[in-house]
Design an enzyme around this catalytic site. Structure first.
Site, PDB file in Angstrom:
ATOM      1  N   HIS B 263     -19.387  12.662 -17.972  1.00 55.56           N
ATOM      2  CA  HIS B 263     -18.531  12.238 -19.092  1.00 55.56           C
ATOM      3  C   HIS B 263     -17.700  11.009 -18.722  1.00 55.56           C
ATOM      4  CE1 HIS B 263     -14.767  14.239 -17.594  1.00 55.56           C
ATOM      5  NE2 HIS B 263     -15.549  15.237 -17.225  1.00 55.56           N
ATOM      6  N   ASP B 275     -13.579  13.178 -11.447  1.00 57.98           N
ATOM      7  CA  ASP B 275     -13.760  13.834 -12.749  1.00 57.98           C
ATOM      8  C   ASP B 275     -13.520  12.816 -13.856  1.00 57.98           C
ATOM      9  OD1 ASP B 275     -14.132  15.661 -14.771  1.00 57.98           O
ATOM     10  OD2 ASP B 275     -12.104  16.500 -14.661  1.00 57.98           O
ATOM     11  N   GLU B 308     -14.987  14.514 -23.276  1.00 59.79           N
ATOM     12  CA  GLU B 308     -15.336  15.884 -22.823  1.00 59.79           C
ATOM     13  C   GLU B 308     -14.058  16.698 -22.647  1.00 59.79           C
ATOM     14  OE1 GLU B 308     -14.512  17.090 -19.605  1.00 59.79           O
ATOM     15  OE2 GLU B 308     -15.593  18.999 -19.759  1.00 59.79           O
ATOM     16  N   GLU B 309     -13.014  16.035 -22.109  1.00 59.81           N
ATOM     17  CA  GLU B 309     -11.815  16.744 -21.657  1.00 59.81           C
ATOM     18  C   GLU B 309     -11.079  17.507 -22.746  1.00 59.81           C
ATOM     19  OE1 GLU B 309     -11.290  17.319 -18.708  1.00 59.81           O
ATOM     20  OE2 GLU B 309     -11.907  15.654 -17.406  1.00 59.81           O
ATOM     21  N   ASP B 336     -20.864  16.851 -13.231  1.00 60.81           N
ATOM     22  CA  ASP B 336     -19.434  16.890 -13.619  1.00 60.81           C
ATOM     23  C   ASP B 336     -18.686  17.870 -12.719  1.00 60.81           C
ATOM     24  OD1 ASP B 336     -16.987  16.688 -14.811  1.00 60.81           O
ATOM     25  OD2 ASP B 336     -17.500  17.899 -16.577  1.00 60.81           O
ATOM     26  N   HIS B 407      -7.936  16.930 -12.382  1.00 62.46           N
ATOM     27  CA  HIS B 407      -6.918  16.685 -13.430  1.00 62.46           C
ATOM     28  C   HIS B 407      -5.536  16.332 -12.878  1.00 62.46           C
ATOM     29  CE1 HIS B 407      -9.412  19.195 -16.576  1.00 62.46           C
ATOM     30  NE2 HIS B 407     -10.109  18.224 -16.017  1.00 62.46           N
TER      31      HIS B 407
HETATM   32 ZN   LIG Z   1     -15.172  16.838 -15.962  1.00 63.73          ZN
HETATM   33 ZN   LIG Z   2     -12.048  17.533 -16.348  1.00 67.01          ZN
END
Ligand SMILES: [Zn+2]
Ligand SMILES: [Zn+2]
Ligand SMILES: [Zn+2]
Ligand SMILES: [Zn+2]
Lengths: 448, 448
Positions: B263, B275, B308-309, B336, B407
């Protein structure tokens, strides 16, 4: 002047010292003290509410632990306020970056400063730069510190922090950002004090987190970079904090003191767990454990130094207040290098060989501590007392990971290994007991 | 419905696949792509400037790498603005704590909310709590996630993030703070999306950094704690971002596609290196390397998924747009899960045994990759396509350290090991080439 050799411990003393050592290895006292300081006080930069709470906390803790005498001595200093700290790469590729103001830095004004980055790999390269090279620009020093057990690469790297702004300002720069003086890879910049040379224009100074310094280097590979920095830091009023002192009075020569301790203040970004809560906890616990047995001949004085971080203010105040009692200051040590295991000890004495040292070496061997050399350095808060000729010991901790956390928001309790703390207390207990029990001493007016 | 087995590679194909694998192990392409994305774009939360730059960057990068077809497909979603995020322990011992708003959280209003902490060790304990237990309070869930190679403890822990606010709000709580869903000890909280159950009062939700959760627990040991939280996060307008798609057209059956990708969006706190910049770089590089040799029979479609998040918005849009072409979607995989080494691969096929799988296992063995099982999971962006019955493979990465960074602001380029990235490219190249070269396939309408 040759003085009576330090003397030796008798067999009973050695057994008492061994008992102390083993008792310390099973004691949670230092960890409990550190948990209390980081939980009930937390960040305690000189001149803040936290600093006031730390002084109150320290007095209560000494009393709670049953120290014989507890008092404070005033420490007056020019305070500093951090304010807002923000920065960004404006072009070629706009990205916010994480910075922290260096202690004592002037502000940029609310609208901040903008300028082209003038990159230097090292502080020495900046020193060698032509005056025009940085006129109207923002200097960036990208040198990264390496991990070493004794942290010596800190000494080399820290010049960029302490003197970078003066040299850059003198060459006409608008501001300076340095890569954080730290061995981590975290988006948590390292603060720390800096000074302005006399008569040089004061420019704002900040430290970038290590990952952001890497990002800035990657953008510089692509051409010139426009950078924006906003610091609203400013000098504050003259304030007073305190050295907080607790004593275990000596049974025979109470007026002769052995000085151990750590500094009570911390930077404001973290809770000061390793810098220097560990040192406070280790030395308070060591003196407490000693007080639970037969009192040594001399007094053990635990000094929790005020405002070490902004220029050894507490240490200077103490040295000034006690300069006429130096003949009563037998020796001392400061724990101000985190919570890593102690691996060696050095000493200072006018008598090259001290039989006591070999006895200490035997007692400390089971703790993995080697006998070092007679040229001890010491924690920073004992430098003024060394200037007055006092002897010091250096109980040397493994600082390999210390500069991951040093002066960052990551300096929190969870980073401290409780078992390592116990070993430190064991070493400080043996040291303080031994030098307080013997009758001879390590000399006066020692030249370092 | 049994379909023709996937078939096998002939000897020449196997040699080409082996060449591809070895070429990937010596290629810096994926690292260069990731350096470019994190340096020239950086943080790219859906709906922000960074997101727009990411879409432009991706189109240019596909063209620069010589992909045969490059296009975008719109992804519309409700945006969210983070705003200010601050918190503090007000009593018994006042300390600032570091928090981040959970994605999609409502704000507290500028003056913030204050309340007594209602502590629950786990999300399940909160679910079991009486309604009165949290009325007017601020819920705190203290569960800490453990490190596992496959990250399964994330699945268990994340419920506190995704559903905590709904359950706490339904029981009358004023707000909820959770310990960050992460395996680190850094003062860098982990954000991540959450949802509000239908008809339940929406309360603000934030994550504490792990050290601050520890601090809160230590203060709770001493009695009740008053906590203050200020979030000015708020829902934004309906915005449109894009899935960016690049193809290496198949030499014989160009309409049959193998879907790989990662993503393109990231959270806003870090630069999205692991990420999911790693996944973007790995799959772009794999397709590019394949395109430099003899084209495989089928098309390799690299999809860089939008947003995506905040709820797989790009994946859902793609599935909707292509739901009538599912018979042309042979199989796929998504990267991912960071930049750790791949250690095993699983597959899905209506034909229990596939001779191709053993050939792949032989090709991947030298990379330290084991043959897994026929019950592949997949990256989240392929879930909607699996819902439409598409076959997927799982090229399983070691995620032991992934949730240190996941994150957080620490998700930056310096965390990525270039050698690990090469191994990932080698595995994806072999996989994509093999499934695109064989004529048979893995079935339609697969039930998972
Ligand atoms: Zn991800
Ligand atoms: Zn993520
Ligand atoms: Zn210190
Ligand atoms: Zn310090």
């Amino acid at each position: 002047a040759l003085v009576m050799a330090a003397g030796k411990l008798d067999q009973a003393d050695i057994e008492r010292a061994a008992e102390l050592r083993d008792k310390a290895l099973k004691s949670d006292l230092a960890y409990d003290i550190l948990e209390s300081l980081t939980t009930e006080v937390g960040p305690r930069m000189a001149g803040t509410e936290g600093d006031k709470r730390a002084v109150k906390w320290a007095k209560n803790k000494f009393k709670q632990l049953g120290f014989d005498k507890v008092w404070t001595e005033p420490v007056t200093f020019p305070s500093w306020d951090r304010g807002v700290e923000q920065a960004e790469i404006i072009s070629p590729f706009p990205q916010k970056v994480i910075v922290t103001a260096l202690g004592n830095s002037v502000g940029t004004g609310n609208e901040g400063v903008r300028g082209e980055i003038a990159h230097f790999k090292t502080f020495e390269d900046l020193q060698a730069a032509e005056r025009g090279a940085v006129g109207g620009k923002i200097v960036f020093i990208s040198h990264k510190m390496k991990k070493t057990r004794d942290g010596r690469s800190y000494g080399k790297a820290v010049a960029a922090r302490s003197r970078g702004a003066s040299v850059a300002g003198e060459k006409g720069a608008k501001a300076i950002v340095i890569r954080s003086i730290g061995t981590d890879h975290d988006r948590l910049p390292h603060t720390g004090n800096m000074g302005y040379a006399e008569g040089v224009r004061k420019i704002p100074a900040a430290a970038l987190s290590n990952p952001d310094a890497d990002l800035l280097l990657n953008q510089l590979k692509r051409g010139s970079v426009e950078f924006g920095l906003t610091l609203t830091s400013s000098p504050g009023e003259l304030l007073t904090t305190y050295n907080v002192i607790g004593e275990i009075t000596g049974r025979e020569s109470p007026e002769e003191v052995v000085v151990i301790g750590g500094h009570l203040d911390s930077w404001d970004l973290g809770t000061g767990a390793v810098d220097d809560g560990a040192g406070v906890a280790i030395t308070m616990a060591a003196a407490k454990l000693i007080s639970e047995g037969k009192r040594p001949r001399r007094t053990i004085r635990v000094v929790l130094w005020g405002n070490e971080e902004q220029g050894l203010w507490g240490a200077k105040a103490y040295a000034k207040a006690h300069k006429d009692e130096m003949d009563k200051h037998i020796t001392g040590a400061e724990s101000d290098f985190g919570a890593g295991l102690i691996w060696s000890f050095d000493w200072t004495s006018v008598n090259e060989n001290e039989p006591l040292i070999d006895q200490m070496a035997q007692l400390l061997k089971p703790l993995g501590v080697k006998k070092g050399n007679p040229k001890a350095t010491s924690g920073p808060d004992l430098w003024p007392l060394r200037g007055l000729g006092m002897s010091t010991f250096a109980l040397r901790q493994d600082g390999t990971d210390y500069f991951d956390l040093h002066h960052t928001a990551n300096d929190t309790l969870d980073k401290v290994n409780p078992e390592h703390l116990k070993q430190n207390v064991a070493v400080y207990s043996v040291f303080a007991y031994a030098v307080a029990e013997v009758t001879g001493d390590f000399g006066r007016g020692i030249k370092y």
